[in-house]
Design an enzyme around this catalytic site. Structure first.
Site, PDB file in Angstrom:
ATOM      1  N   VAL A 119      -9.755  -9.274  -3.687  1.00 25.47           N
ATOM      2  CA  VAL A 119      -8.877 -10.263  -4.311  1.00 25.47           C
ATOM      3  C   VAL A 119      -7.764 -10.655  -3.352  1.00 25.47           C
ATOM      4  O   VAL A 119      -7.259  -9.821  -2.603  1.00 25.47           O
ATOM      5  CB  VAL A 119      -8.260  -9.690  -5.603  1.00 25.47           C
ATOM      6  CG1 VAL A 119      -7.391 -10.724  -6.298  1.00 25.47           C
ATOM      7  CG2 VAL A 119      -9.354  -9.209  -6.530  1.00 25.47           C
ATOM      8  N   GLY A 120      -7.357 -11.925  -3.374  1.00 21.74           N
ATOM      9  CA  GLY A 120      -6.189 -12.330  -2.614  1.00 21.74           C
ATOM     10  C   GLY A 120      -6.357 -13.661  -1.920  1.00 21.74           C
ATOM     11  O   GLY A 120      -7.411 -14.296  -1.968  1.00 21.74           O
ATOM     12  N   ASN A 121      -5.275 -14.088  -1.264  1.00 23.53           N
ATOM     13  CA  ASN A 121      -5.258 -15.399  -0.626  1.00 23.53           C
ATOM     14  C   ASN A 121      -6.192 -15.485   0.575  1.00 23.53           C
ATOM     15  O   ASN A 121      -6.849 -16.508   0.783  1.00 23.53           O
ATOM     16  CB  ASN A 121      -3.821 -15.732  -0.194  1.00 23.53           C
ATOM     17  CG  ASN A 121      -2.903 -15.947  -1.381  1.00 23.53           C
ATOM     18  OD1 ASN A 121      -3.099 -16.856  -2.172  1.00 23.53           O
ATOM     19  ND2 ASN A 121      -1.891 -15.099  -1.512  1.00 23.53           N
ATOM     20  N   VAL A 122      -6.257 -14.418   1.384  1.00 21.93           N
ATOM     21  CA  VAL A 122      -7.112 -14.466   2.568  1.00 21.93           C
ATOM     22  C   VAL A 122      -8.588 -14.470   2.169  1.00 21.93           C
ATOM     23  O   VAL A 122      -9.362 -15.300   2.666  1.00 21.93           O
ATOM     24  CB  VAL A 122      -6.780 -13.317   3.534  1.00 21.93           C
ATOM     25  CG1 VAL A 122      -7.736 -13.338   4.729  1.00 21.93           C
ATOM     26  CG2 VAL A 122      -5.338 -13.426   4.026  1.00 21.93           C
TER      27      VAL A 122
ATOM     28  N   ASN B 223      -0.882  -0.658  -4.334  1.00 20.00           N
ATOM     29  CA  ASN B 223      -1.632  -1.019  -5.532  1.00 20.00           C
ATOM     30  C   ASN B 223      -2.676   0.017  -5.927  1.00 20.00           C
ATOM     31  O   ASN B 223      -2.873   0.291  -7.094  1.00 20.00           O
ATOM     32  CB  ASN B 223      -2.339  -2.363  -5.327  1.00 20.00           C
ATOM     33  CG  ASN B 223      -1.379  -3.490  -5.028  1.00 20.00           C
ATOM     34  OD1 ASN B 223      -0.261  -3.503  -5.521  1.00 20.00           O
ATOM     35  ND2 ASN B 223      -1.807  -4.428  -4.215  1.00 20.00           N
TER      36      ASN B 223
ATOM     37  N   LYS C 154       5.637  -8.296   7.609  1.00 25.14           N
ATOM     38  CA  LYS C 154       7.095  -8.169   7.618  1.00 25.14           C
ATOM     39  C   LYS C 154       7.716  -8.876   8.823  1.00 25.14           C
ATOM     40  O   LYS C 154       8.586  -8.333   9.516  1.00 25.14           O
ATOM     41  CB  LYS C 154       7.513  -6.689   7.599  1.00 25.14           C
ATOM     42  CG  LYS C 154       7.180  -5.946   6.334  1.00 25.14           C
ATOM     43  CD  LYS C 154       8.117  -6.296   5.194  1.00 25.14           C
ATOM     44  CE  LYS C 154       7.829  -5.460   3.961  1.00 25.14           C
ATOM     45  NZ  LYS C 154       8.690  -5.828   2.822  1.00 25.14           N
TER      46      LYS C 154
ATOM     47  N   GLU D 239     -16.462  -7.819  -7.880  1.00 26.26           N
ATOM     48  CA  GLU D 239     -15.580  -7.411  -8.987  1.00 26.26           C
ATOM     49  C   GLU D 239     -15.003  -8.601  -9.731  1.00 26.26           C
ATOM     50  O   GLU D 239     -14.920  -8.588 -10.960  1.00 26.26           O
ATOM     51  CB  GLU D 239     -14.400  -6.592  -8.446  1.00 26.26           C
ATOM     52  CG  GLU D 239     -14.758  -5.273  -7.843  1.00 26.26           C
ATOM     53  CD  GLU D 239     -13.533  -4.585  -7.285  1.00 26.26           C
ATOM     54  OE1 GLU D 239     -13.471  -3.360  -7.407  1.00 26.26           O
ATOM     55  OE2 GLU D 239     -12.633  -5.264  -6.747  1.00 26.26           O
TER      56      GLU D 239
ATOM     57  N   GLY E 223     -11.717  -1.102  -6.192  1.00 26.38           N
ATOM     58  CA  GLY E 223     -13.153  -0.929  -6.011  1.00 26.38           C
ATOM     59  C   GLY E 223     -13.583  -1.051  -4.565  1.00 26.38           C
ATOM     60  O   GLY E 223     -14.788  -1.052  -4.277  1.00 26.38           O
TER      61      GLY E 223
END
Length: 508
Positions: free
Chosen positions: A268-271, A382, A406, A292, A386
């Site tokens: 999951v995520g932007n990339v 987090n 960062k 998933e 999975g």
């Protein structure tokens, strides 16, 4: 909206969330629906949090052990954590308030593989499950639950719990009915192979059958999932996506992949979403997903005719795409299948289907070990989710990440990972904006140059300096397999803790 509750017995148990919360007591083990911000209960968490505040104000103890499929949302994990209502949490979370409670010691957190978490409940490893709170899109005449936008661990929690509370959410499309494929694994010692040999096969029921006598409350809601928008792909994400596609093209040239034989898993995520956007203009066709979550990028691939089937356990959509799914669920259910996570993440099926798996990371070290969870080895982000289910069992296991974080103070490539979730034996390919490192068939020392080349240029000299010193000491002591300077292996992390940057030039 009570027409969504077709069973007369359960219709007679409709009540407010505040009334239903009285069935949840201090010390209870509570299993709830929800996975990546989809399909979680919307009303009970707030009511339970208010009850916790009231009990705390009286000087009474009130905390629960909370079990989910994966992450939920601020109006679930967040408000419960803020009310100090969570004593123990598993298996995956992403809420910042809950994360802080875990890291300050208020809440115990157990980070389990998602494929195993339901089984642990089923087998009683945590003790008796007291309450299951599950969101449904409707309840059938027979009293069956039609899942909403996620399935997760619902089956295990409903089967194990002493009491069941059902939230029927009218925001969820009734056309979701038919999308779920519910298959129960027989209990030990009667395990059988999961009869899946293709990502698009349906092997179960479109509903979850329950014991209606365990239902103590039905609550009506009308509230959206937590649908966070994806950020537009920036230059770094686009470069990572391009490097991933270059890797896939290399697999085609090597005869290990065909343009119509790509079966994918994606984190999951932007990339990862940017990677799927890149597939739209690629040569790959007839793409299948056994994964998933369904993200925006997969919906685009389906709409473009590039993806023919997407099997998952949940949605993770932006607000725009969640609305699109609600409006057109009847069409999408011909292509999308939502399964229990014990099936979607099952190692046996993952290995059988030959998945090319793509997940994110916190950091990787020069020998290919990956940390997905703990910043500087101790601060939980987090959870492993999975990713290990797919990484260890996939055909090709890849990790994608920007080379730094960062503002450049953290390098994603370090001498030695401060925490290891995925060992070098399981990690096949790592990709940053600077290229990809194919680690297959390489001994540890053969991987180092490839890994350093993935790092941001500011960190490459520091990594090379560390490796050269490790190599010199290893030759003297005949410890050449995986050279390390143990006194300096975590020097990047130590500098970050002391100065705020992994670079040798301090910010202070």
């Amino acid at each position: 909206m009570s027409d969504r509750i077709a069973n007369a017995q359960l219709k007679g148990k409709i009540m407010s969330a505040e009334e239903a919360a009285q069935f949840v007591n201090d010390g209870d083990k509570v299993g709830i629906s929800g996975f990546t911000g989809a399909g979680y209960p919307k009303a009970l968490p707030k009511a339970i949090a208010e009850r916790a505040k009231e009990e705390h104000a009286k000087g009474n103890s009130y905390m629960i052990d909370l079990f989910t499929g994966a992450s939920t949302a601020d109006d679930c994990d967040g408000i419960l954590a803020e009310a100090d209502a969570i004593r123990f949490r598993t298996p995956y979370q992403s809420d910042p308030t809950l994360r802080n409670k875990i890291n300050d010691g208020t809440t115990f957190y157990a980070d389990y593989h998602l494929s195993e978490s339901g089984m642990y409940v089923e087998q009683g490893f945590f003790g008796q499950m007291n309450v299951a709170i599950v969101e449904a899109t409707r309840i059938t005449d027979e009293g069956h639950i039609v899942p909403s936008s996620s399935v997760g661990n619902n089956v295990e929690y409903l089967d194990a719990a002493e009491k069941i509370i059902i939230e029927v959410n009218s925001w969820q499309s009734v056309e979701l009915e038919g999308m779920a494929d519910i298959w129960r694994m027989p209990s030990l010692p009667n395990r059988v192979p999961i009869p899946l040999t293709e990502a698009g096969q349906r092997i179960g029921k479109t509903y979850i059958d329950i014991d209606p006598n365990k239902v103590v409350a039905v609550v009506e809601t009308d509230a959206p999932d937590r649908n966070a928008p994806f950020k537009p792909a920036d230059e770094i994400s686009q470069k990572i996506a391009g490097n991933f596609l270059d890797f896939l093209e290399g697999e085609v040239r090597a005869g290990r992949l065909t343009y119509d034989g790509y079966v994918m898993q994606s984190g999951v995520g932007n990339v990862p979403n940017a990677v799927m956007a890149g597939l739209l203009d690629s040569k790959f066709e007839n793409i299948k997903a056994y994964t998933e979550v369904i993200q925006d990028g997969m919906v685009d691939l389906i709409d473009a005719g590039k993806m023919t089937v997407a099997s998952a356990t949940s949605f993770s959509l932006s607000p725009e795409y969640a609305e699109k799914m609600n409006e057109d669920a009847k069409r999408y259910r011909n292509t999308i299948i939502l399964r229990p996570q014990s099936v979607s993440n099952h190692p046996e099926v993952v290995r059988r289907l030959g998945l090319i798996c793509t997940n994110g990371l916190v950091e990787a070290d020069i020998y290919g070990n990956v940390n997905s969870t703990n910043v500087t080895g101790s601060r939980m982000m987090n959870g492993v989710g999975g990713s290990a289910d797919f990484t260890r069992n996939g055909y090709i296991s890849s990790f994608i990440t920007p080379s730094e974080a960062k503002g450049g103070d953290i390098s994603a490539i370090v001498p030695f990972a401060s925490h290891i979730d995925h060992t070098e034996q399981d990690v096949k390919v790592i990709i940053t904006e600077y290229g990809y490192a194919d680690l297959r068939g390489l001994a540890p020392r053969q991987r180092v140059d490839k890994m350093i080349a993935l790092a941001h240029p500011d960190y490459r000299p520091l990594l090379q300096e560390y490796y050269d010193k490790a190599l010199h000491l290893a030759k003297e002591k005949k410890m050449m397999h995986t050279p390390h300077v143990l006194s300096e292996a975590l020097s990047f992390h130590q500098r970050f803790l002391e100065t705020g940057s992994m670079k040798k030039t301090s910010k202070k």
